[in-house]
Design an enzyme around this catalytic site. Structure first.
Site, PDB file in Angstrom:
ATOM      1  N   ILE A  66      44.729  32.105  16.793  1.00 37.18           N
ATOM      2  CA  ILE A  66      44.505  33.541  17.056  1.00 37.18           C
ATOM      3  C   ILE A  66      45.526  34.059  18.067  1.00 37.18           C
ATOM      4  CG2 ILE A  66      42.809  35.314  17.623  1.00 37.18           C
ATOM      5  CD1 ILE A  66      40.609  33.278  17.027  1.00 37.18           C
ATOM      6  N   LYS A 103      49.962  24.981  26.626  1.00 41.96           N
ATOM      7  CA  LYS A 103      50.204  23.564  26.953  1.00 41.96           C
ATOM      8  C   LYS A 103      50.786  22.803  25.751  1.00 41.96           C
ATOM      9  CE  LYS A 103      47.399  19.552  28.357  1.00 41.96           C
ATOM     10  NZ  LYS A 103      45.999  19.095  28.559  1.00 41.96           N
ATOM     11  N   ALA A 123      43.543  30.521  25.597  1.00 46.52           N
ATOM     12  CA  ALA A 123      43.713  29.061  25.631  1.00 46.52           C
ATOM     13  C   ALA A 123      42.361  28.372  25.703  1.00 46.52           C
ATOM     14  CB  ALA A 123      44.567  28.660  26.835  1.00 46.52           C
ATOM     15  N   SER A 173      39.082  24.261  20.868  1.00 51.23           N
ATOM     16  CA  SER A 173      38.302  25.191  20.046  1.00 51.23           C
ATOM     17  C   SER A 173      37.507  24.560  18.899  1.00 51.23           C
ATOM     18  CB  SER A 173      39.251  26.244  19.465  1.00 51.23           C
ATOM     19  OG  SER A 173      40.126  25.632  18.524  1.00 51.23           O
ATOM     20  N   THR A 195      39.619  22.291  30.087  1.00 50.74           N
ATOM     21  CA  THR A 195      40.407  23.474  29.695  1.00 50.74           C
ATOM     22  C   THR A 195      39.562  24.742  29.713  1.00 50.74           C
ATOM     23  OG1 THR A 195      42.035  22.279  28.403  1.00 50.74           O
ATOM     24  CG2 THR A 195      41.601  24.546  27.741  1.00 50.74           C
ATOM     25  N   THR A 204      33.414  33.743  22.210  1.00 52.04           N
ATOM     26  CA  THR A 204      32.988  33.489  20.828  1.00 52.04           C
ATOM     27  C   THR A 204      31.513  33.851  20.636  1.00 52.04           C
ATOM     28  OG1 THR A 204      32.456  31.667  19.328  1.00 52.04           O
ATOM     29  CG2 THR A 204      32.693  31.081  21.606  1.00 52.04           C
ATOM     30  N   ASP A 205      31.154  34.187  19.396  1.00 50.68           N
ATOM     31  CA  ASP A 205      29.739  34.456  19.100  1.00 50.68           C
ATOM     32  C   ASP A 205      28.890  33.187  19.243  1.00 50.68           C
ATOM     33  OD1 ASP A 205      30.656  33.094  16.851  1.00 50.68           O
ATOM     34  OD2 ASP A 205      29.880  34.553  15.396  1.00 50.68           O
ATOM     35  N   GLU A 206      29.570  32.007  19.304  1.00 49.93           N
ATOM     36  CA  GLU A 206      28.802  30.752  19.376  1.00 49.93           C
ATOM     37  C   GLU A 206      28.044  30.625  20.692  1.00 49.93           C
ATOM     38  OE1 GLU A 206      30.691  27.268  17.698  1.00 49.93           O
ATOM     39  OE2 GLU A 206      32.003  28.503  16.471  1.00 49.93           O
ATOM     40  N   TYR A 217      31.265  22.513  22.844  1.00 43.38           N
ATOM     41  CA  TYR A 217      32.247  23.612  22.767  1.00 43.38           C
ATOM     42  C   TYR A 217      31.616  24.927  23.209  1.00 43.38           C
ATOM     43  CZ  TYR A 217      34.699  27.558  20.599  1.00 43.38           C
ATOM     44  OH  TYR A 217      35.302  28.779  20.383  1.00 43.38           O
ATOM     45  N   LYS A 263      32.381  27.389  26.513  1.00 44.58           N
ATOM     46  CA  LYS A 263      32.805  28.788  26.402  1.00 44.58           C
ATOM     47  C   LYS A 263      31.811  29.694  27.141  1.00 44.58           C
ATOM     48  CE  LYS A 263      35.785  30.382  24.320  1.00 44.58           C
ATOM     49  NZ  LYS A 263      37.184  30.677  24.736  1.00 44.58           N
ATOM     50  N   VAL A 268      31.853  18.979   2.528  1.00 47.48           N
ATOM     51  CA  VAL A 268      30.918  20.049   2.903  1.00 47.48           C
ATOM     52  C   VAL A 268      29.789  19.410   3.702  1.00 47.48           C
ATOM     53  CG1 VAL A 268      29.259  21.730   2.000  1.00 47.48           C
ATOM     54  CG2 VAL A 268      31.503  21.508   0.933  1.00 47.48           C
TER      55      VAL A 268
HETATM   56  P1  NAD Z   1      43.364  27.014  18.602  1.00 43.51           P
HETATM   57  O1  NAD Z   1      42.732  25.685  18.862  1.00 43.51           O
HETATM   58  O2  NAD Z   1      44.034  27.269  17.294  1.00 43.51           O
HETATM   59  O3  NAD Z   1      44.474  27.306  19.736  1.00 43.51           O
HETATM   60  C1  NAD Z   1      44.253  27.026  21.087  1.00 43.51           C
HETATM   61  C2  NAD Z   1      45.605  27.110  21.808  1.00 43.51           C
HETATM   62  O4  NAD Z   1      45.360  26.878  23.209  1.00 43.51           O
HETATM   63  C3  NAD Z   1      46.609  26.046  21.353  1.00 43.51           C
HETATM   64  O5  NAD Z   1      47.884  26.631  21.198  1.00 43.51           O
HETATM   65  C4  NAD Z   1      46.615  25.041  22.489  1.00 43.51           C
HETATM   66  O6  NAD Z   1      47.856  24.367  22.651  1.00 43.51           O
HETATM   67  C5  NAD Z   1      46.315  25.933  23.680  1.00 43.51           C
HETATM   68  N1  NAD Z   1      45.712  25.184  24.794  1.00 43.51           N
HETATM   69  C6  NAD Z   1      44.682  24.292  24.733  1.00 43.51           C
HETATM   70  N2  NAD Z   1      44.441  23.792  25.951  1.00 43.51           N
HETATM   71  C7  NAD Z   1      45.316  24.400  26.805  1.00 43.51           C
HETATM   72  C8  NAD Z   1      45.541  24.308  28.203  1.00 43.51           C
HETATM   73  N3  NAD Z   1      44.815  23.481  28.970  1.00 43.51           N
HETATM   74  N4  NAD Z   1      46.496  25.081  28.760  1.00 43.51           N
HETATM   75  C9  NAD Z   1      47.250  25.910  27.984  1.00 43.51           C
HETATM   76  N5  NAD Z   1      47.096  26.026  26.662  1.00 43.51           N
HETATM   77  C10 NAD Z   1      46.128  25.275  26.068  1.00 43.51           C
HETATM   78  O7  NAD Z   1      42.231  28.073  18.885  1.00 43.51           O
HETATM   79  P2  NAD Z   1      41.946  29.501  18.196  1.00 43.51           P
HETATM   80  O8  NAD Z   1      41.121  29.293  16.994  1.00 43.51           O
HETATM   81  O9  NAD Z   1      43.208  30.245  18.101  1.00 43.51           O
HETATM   82  O10 NAD Z   1      41.022  30.164  19.303  1.00 43.51           O
HETATM   83  C11 NAD Z   1      41.583  30.937  20.360  1.00 43.51           C
HETATM   84  C12 NAD Z   1      40.468  31.456  21.244  1.00 43.51           C
HETATM   85  O11 NAD Z   1      39.582  32.259  20.469  1.00 43.51           O
HETATM   86  C13 NAD Z   1      39.617  30.358  21.858  1.00 43.51           C
HETATM   87  O12 NAD Z   1      39.310  30.732  23.181  1.00 43.51           O
HETATM   88  C14 NAD Z   1      38.364  30.328  20.992  1.00 43.51           C
HETATM   89  O13 NAD Z   1      37.264  29.892  21.736  1.00 43.51           O
HETATM   90  C15 NAD Z   1      38.253  31.792  20.601  1.00 43.51           C
HETATM   91  N6  NAD Z   1      37.577  32.072  19.316  1.00 43.51           N
HETATM   92  C16 NAD Z   1      37.995  31.448  18.169  1.00 43.51           C
HETATM   93  C17 NAD Z   1      37.389  31.788  16.954  1.00 43.51           C
HETATM   94  C18 NAD Z   1      37.850  31.180  15.649  1.00 43.51           C
HETATM   95  O14 NAD Z   1      37.258  31.446  14.605  1.00 43.51           O
HETATM   96  N7  NAD Z   1      38.914  30.361  15.635  1.00 43.51           N
HETATM   97  C19 NAD Z   1      36.360  32.720  16.925  1.00 43.51           C
HETATM   98  C20 NAD Z   1      35.964  33.331  18.118  1.00 43.51           C
HETATM   99  C21 NAD Z   1      36.584  33.007  19.300  1.00 43.51           C
HETATM  100  P1  TYD Z   2      34.572  25.457  11.488  1.00 38.06           P
HETATM  101  O1  TYD Z   2      35.751  26.011  10.768  1.00 38.06           O
HETATM  102  O2  TYD Z   2      34.704  24.145  12.194  1.00 38.06           O
HETATM  103  O3  TYD Z   2      34.083  26.606  12.498  1.00 38.06           O
HETATM  104  P2  TYD Z   2      32.710  26.691  13.397  1.00 38.06           P
HETATM  105  O4  TYD Z   2      32.067  25.368  13.437  1.00 38.06           O
HETATM  106  O5  TYD Z   2      33.248  27.091  14.714  1.00 38.06           O
HETATM  107  O6  TYD Z   2      31.881  27.740  12.736  1.00 38.06           O
HETATM  108  O7  TYD Z   2      33.383  25.313  10.467  1.00 38.06           O
HETATM  109  C1  TYD Z   2      32.890  26.417   9.728  1.00 38.06           C
HETATM  110  C2  TYD Z   2      31.673  25.948   8.966  1.00 38.06           C
HETATM  111  O8  TYD Z   2      32.079  25.000   7.968  1.00 38.06           O
HETATM  112  C3  TYD Z   2      30.652  25.218   9.836  1.00 38.06           C
HETATM  113  O9  TYD Z   2      29.350  25.555   9.378  1.00 38.06           O
HETATM  114  C4  TYD Z   2      30.937  23.749   9.583  1.00 38.06           C
HETATM  115  C5  TYD Z   2      31.415  23.746   8.141  1.00 38.06           C
HETATM  116  N1  TYD Z   2      32.406  22.693   7.807  1.00 38.06           N
HETATM  117  C6  TYD Z   2      32.221  21.883   6.678  1.00 38.06           C
HETATM  118  O10 TYD Z   2      31.233  22.022   5.951  1.00 38.06           O
HETATM  119  N2  TYD Z   2      33.168  20.947   6.386  1.00 38.06           N
HETATM  120  C7  TYD Z   2      34.272  20.749   7.155  1.00 38.06           C
HETATM  121  O11 TYD Z   2      35.092  19.837   6.852  1.00 38.06           O
HETATM  122  C8  TYD Z   2      34.470  21.598   8.302  1.00 38.06           C
HETATM  123  C9  TYD Z   2      35.673  21.443   9.191  1.00 38.06           C
HETATM  124  C10 TYD Z   2      33.505  22.569   8.579  1.00 38.06           C
END
Ligand code: NAD
Ligand code: TYD
Length: 339
Positions: free
Chosen positions: A12, A34, A82, A85, A100, A125-127, A153, A157, A209
């Site tokens: 993101i 990082k 950062a 995740s 982190t 996050t909504d989690e 996780y 958060k 799944v």
């Molecule tokens: P991601 O895991 O793809 O990216 C995380 C980034 O943070 C990476 O580039 C990693 O190198 C960097 N990072 C990790 N530890 C670090 C540290 N100690 N110092 C500096 N950089 C560091 O994650 P994402 O999916 O892009 O999520 C980004 C943010 O959005 C997170 O805070 C996550 O909780 C939040 N978020 C994600 C989702 C989703 O669906 N992916 C939804 C809601 C909120």
């Molecule tokens: P994920 O992408 O890990 O996001 P989050 O757990 O943060 O919602 O997973 C999305 C949904 O998919 C979650 O209900 C777990 C499920 N899942 C599988 O069924 N198989 C997989 O291999 C993975 C990675 C996730």
């Protein structure tokens, strides 16, 4: 404005850096990352040489390193993406999530206090709200829903969110928090559900799944999330939490079948594996506040966003094939080998 974006080499944060660098040529975007297993400089390659983009390879837990960047760059705004995740990784190794996601956030907040900023934004996050039951489709997460976490996780958060709130109240730090639902789109690391389905299906590998595939997630196209954060930082009220989501709930099985069908692959690839411990059943955001106060609405329908995402993975095989051939391979074996 000078805008620090942490975690900008991730999914993101990377999309956000692209969006900001291209939308606001007069702002300077300073990315701090990082480069953990989830961070990838190839994600930033298209903007790396732009005059309004800078990159620092630094850990957000490294207080001295972070303070030095603040001294040199004098940021007006800090947006903290950062994080560690991935829920499954947090179940096997919670500690790095605490470091982190909690300690790192506290270092960023301290730097903001010490050097002064106009706005600190925490990407949450909504989690943090836990989950909703499948048999109550009338229930949604609002900003008033109590924090009630399930995984290491989400607990890390939620802890970070509480710290941000404490810094607002105790030190008067100007902060906002956003809590978004599941994102999908380009540059998504292939350990997460949607890119994992695409990558496995293209390689004719089975699609794991968890449980019965009945769990529901509320999917949002990543650029809609980026627009929301930008809006909150520029127009959102200090001290407020904003939920972000697009009323786009799908069961995991629906998502898997949609992607397989778009790729012309057989549903026989679906393999049911042991459920994730503590697996949250349903996430569903009520986005009324951000809509009413800031006029935000999602612009990308799931049918269009998933097509764009699949096309991106088809056209950018190098990006994800590099990842799959690296450390990720060991993780995949450990995670799915005996399941
Ligand atoms: P991601 O895991 O793809 O990216 C995380 C980034 O943070 C990476 O580039 C990693 O190198 C960097 N990072 C990790 N530890 C670090 C540290 N100690 N110092 C500096 N950089 C560091 O994650 P994402 O999916 O892009 O999520 C980004 C943010 O959005 C997170 O805070 C996550 O909780 C939040 N978020 C994600 C989702 C989703 O669906 N992916 C939804 C809601 C909120
Ligand atoms: P994920 O992408 O890990 O996001 P989050 O757990 O943060 O919602 O997973 C999305 C949904 O998919 C979650 O209900 C777990 C499920 N899942 C599988 O069924 N198989 C997989 O291999 C993975 C990675 C996730």
């Amino acid at each position: 404005m000078n805008i620090i974006v942490t975690g900008g080499a991730g999914f993101i944060g990377g999309n956000f850096c692209h969006f900001m660098v291209n939308t606001y040529p007069d702002d300077t975007i300073i990315c701090i990352d990082k480069l953990t297993y989830a961070g990838n400089l190839e994600t930033l390659a298209p903007i790396m040489d732009k005059p309004n983009f800078k990159f620092y390879k630094t850990d957000i837990c490294d207080r001295e390193g972070i303070y030095k960047i603040f001294e040199d760059e004098k940021p007006d705004v800090v947006i903290n993406f950062a994080a560690e995740s991935h829920v499954d990784r947090s179940i096997t190794n919670p500690e790095i999530f605490l470091e982190t996601n909690i300690i790192g956030t506290s270092v960023m907040l301290d730097a903001c206090r010490k050097y002064g900023i106009k706005r600190y934004h925490q990407v949450s996050t909504d989690e943090v709200y836990g989950d909703l039951p499948l048999d109550r489709p009338d229930l949604f997460f609002t900003e008033e829903t109590p924090i009630h976490t399930s995984s290491p996780y989400s607990s890390s958060k939620a802890s970070a969110d509480l710290l941000v709130m404490a810094y607002m109240r105790t030190y008067g730090l100007p902060c906002t928090i956003s809590r978004c639902s599941n994102n999908y789109g380009p540059y998504h690391f292939p350990e997460k559900l949607i890119p994992l389905i695409i990558a496995n299906a293209l390689n004719d590998k089975t699609i794991p799944v968890y449980g019965k595939g009945e769990n529901v997630r509320d999917w949002l196209f990543v650029i809609d999330h980026c627009r929301a954060i930008d809006l909150i930082v520029r127009k959102g009220k200090e001290g407020e939490v904003y939920n972000i989501g697009g009323h786009n709930e799908k069961t995991n099985l629906e998502v898997v079948k949609t992607v397989l069908s778009a790729l012309g692959k057989s549903e026989d690839l679906i393999t049911y594996v042991t459920d994730r411990p503590g697996h949250d059943m349903r996430y569903a955001i009520d986005p009324t506040k951000i809509h009413n106060e800031l006029g935000w609405l999602p612009e990308t329908r799931f049918e269009d966003g998933i097509k764009q995402t699949i096309d991106w993975y088809l056209n950018n095989k190098e990006w994800w094939e590099h990842i799959i051939s690296g450390e990720y391979q060991n993780y995949y074996e450990k995670q799915y080998g005996n399941r």
